[in-house]
Scaffold this active site. Structure first.
Site: not given
Length: 566
Positions: A431, A476, A480
């Site tokens: 990501c 995180c 994604c």
């Protein structure tokens, strides 16, 4: 009904959506405010429905604070392009917009579309208008609506590609928000002063509880990671014809560290529908989520939680009640991989298709490897299309033999001719993370290539350089980059420290499991060396790495998302 709602019980975003006058908010006023590079807090949420996120360059935070300046605000703009197919002219337009208004790079996303980064507030409207001139838009690319519909990417791998991309476009168009706010604010269409003249027959006045994602795949390829989608359609081919689609519901990966009630979940296959029923099924699943999703807690609002709360059978029954017919029993299928197969292939259309690796999905020039320049030159001579894959890669599609030779020459001239890649690098996703994503705890796109180079040294030591292993990294736990399906998943906990997850399947059908928590690079490489050494010595014939670590009990297989732990 709206008058009786106790807004205090609901998340703040629910009232914000209702008060937004069908996604208008005060965006016009925010855009006109010259004092700040940002927009009002409420408009930050509403702008997502228009395809953009407010961000800032976190690399500059300390220096700007010293100078008593606000953060270096800018915007991410994301396109809606079902199936990821772009004309050469559209590619050239995006290339030019990246130079004119953004940070001179293009980001190929894991949802088969483009992102521009670094667009200043004063340039938002001009950027969107120029996109629109080339028949591109950002409507519903983000926000609590159905987002970009994905589908199988490569025409050379399936004669049914044109059928599924057409279906992806039909589904996307059917599920678009009905409000005219986008056209008024960005394209200067006539303003509708009275919101009562706007109607949202599918979404209502508060839209969905959370985002909603759809993907279509053609076995044996699972290149859209269908089980990561809120709603997935798996093509069933019989007698050289797509006879219908298995329906999968409840995939989704967003979660939060330290919050056990949030977790990734793979989709559940609930039945089979005919091609002519797909749009209807998509609508009714979306409506069932609209009316049953959690509007009190956004961290519990995705379809996966609705299904786990209601139960699969009850959820399916409600969908079927809305349809007015029952789904047929699911039919047999088999996946072989969820990555891309690189290189030139000739399709059944007698055209050539080049699947090209783009590290981290970032199209840029660095002086030696000038992929952005190369693709610009290819777009100028192409007699085909560009197709973005769900793995951040690119297909130079449907070109003639003559153009194929020119493409090879252009790539070589710009220092970006396809080269031998490790099986690990081929199957990598990262990501964006730092510096622009405000949610990131650690690096991903900027760091994963370096880490892979170090892991490749280990693979070389055990003659496994070409062994295909899926590795994904995010900054995180929001998912994604779909890290929870990777055979090796790395999720940032803090700068330089990651959770290491193992045991996803090579085909994208199984979640991985936490193996080591909050470890730096040195420990990551130590653990990977030990695992690779064992894999090289003791794997079964044809066994993939993710299956191996479960068989050897390094981790236990996760069969239900509710059992996942960070």
């Amino acid at each position: 009904m709206t008058d009786t709602i106790n807004w205090k019980e609901l998340s703040e975003v629910e009232k914000l959506k209702y008060d937004s006058n069908y996604l208008r908010g005060t965006l016009v006023e925010s855009l006109a405010d010259p004092i700040t590079g940002a927009i009002a807090d409420g408009d930050t949420q509403i702008s997502k429905f228009h395809g953009m996120y407010l961000q800032w360059d976190r690399d500059l935070d300390k220096e700007r604070k010293k100078q008593k300046l606000e953060p270096a605000f800018s915007f991410l703009i994301r396109l809606r392009m079902p199936g990821g197919r772009f004309t050469p002219e559209q590619w050239l337009k995006m290339d030019a917009l990246a130079e004119k208004y953004a940070n001179n790079t293009l980001k190929l996303t894991t949802r088969q579309t483009f992102q521009l980064h670094g667009v200043l507030k004063k340039n938002l409207k001009k950027t969107i208008q120029e996109m629109n001139d080339s028949l591109m838009d950002t409507i519903a690319a983000c926000g609590d609506v159905n987002r970009n519909v994905m589908c199988h990417a490569n025409p050379a791998e399936s004669a049914f590609h044109s059928e599924v991309i057409d279906l992806a476009q039909k589904v996307s168009e059917h599920l678009l928000p009905n409000t005219t706010a986008y056209h008024e604010i960005w394209l200067d269409k006539k303003l509708i002063a009275d919101s009562k003249t706007d109607v949202e027959p599918l979404y209502g006045d508060r839209y969905l509880p959370r985002k909603f994602k759809i993907g279509i795949v053609i076995p044996p390829n699972n290149d859209s990671d269908v089980f990561s989608q809120d709603l997935g359609f798996i093509a069933i081919i019989e007698n050289a014809k797509i006879v219908g689609y298995n329906v999968s519901v409840g995939g989704g990966f967003g979660s939060t560290f330290g919050m056990s009630g949030t977790y990734p979940r793979t989709g559940t296959v609930i039945g089979f529908c005919t091609p002519g029923q797909v749009v209807d099924v998509a609508e009714k699943v979306l409506l069932t989520q609209r009316d049953n999703g959690n509007r009190k807690n956004r961290k519990q609002a995705r379809l996966k939680y609705t299904i786990d709360r209601m139960g699969v059978e009850v959820f399916t029954s409600e969908v079927e009640q809305r349809l007015g017919y029952k789904l047929e029993p699911a039919r047999a299928f088999k996946f072989e991989r969820n990555g891309d197969d690189f290189g030139w292939k000739k399709g059944t259309d007698e055209k050539w298709h080049l699947t090209y690796f783009v590290e981290g999905g970032r199209v840029k020039d660095d002086g030696k490897q000038n992929i952005k320049t190369a693709l610009r030159e290819i777009a100028k001579i192409s007699d085909g299309d560009f197709i973005l894959t769900g793995n951040q890669n690119l297909i130079v599609s449907s070109v003639s033999e003559k153009v194929k030779k020119k493409v090879d020459t252009i790539l070589k001239k710009n220092g970006v001719a396809p080269s031998e890649l490790s099986g690990l690098r081929k199957n990598s996703i990262a990501c964006v993370a730092l510096p622009t994503c405000p949610l990131a705890f650690a690096e991903a796109e900027r760091y994963l290539p370096t880490l892979i180079s170090k892991v490749e040294l280990i693979l070389n030591d055990f003659n496994l350089f070409k062994e295909e292993i899926v590795i994904r990294m995010t900054g995180c736990p929001n998912g994604c980059g779909r890290p929870y399906l990777a055979e090796i998943g790395l999720i940032g906990k803090s700068p330089g420290y990651y959770n290491l997850y193992l045991g996803g399947s090579f085909e994208g059908t199984r979640l991985n499991t936490l193996y080591r928590e909050t470890i730096p690079e040195e420990e990551i490489l130590k653990e990977v060396r030990m695992l690779i050494a064992d894999f090289a010595a003791n794997r079964s014939e044809g066994e993939h790495f993710g299956d191996f670590v479960i068989r050897k009990e390094y981790v236990k297989e996760i069969k239900e998302g509710k059992d996942f732990k960070h």
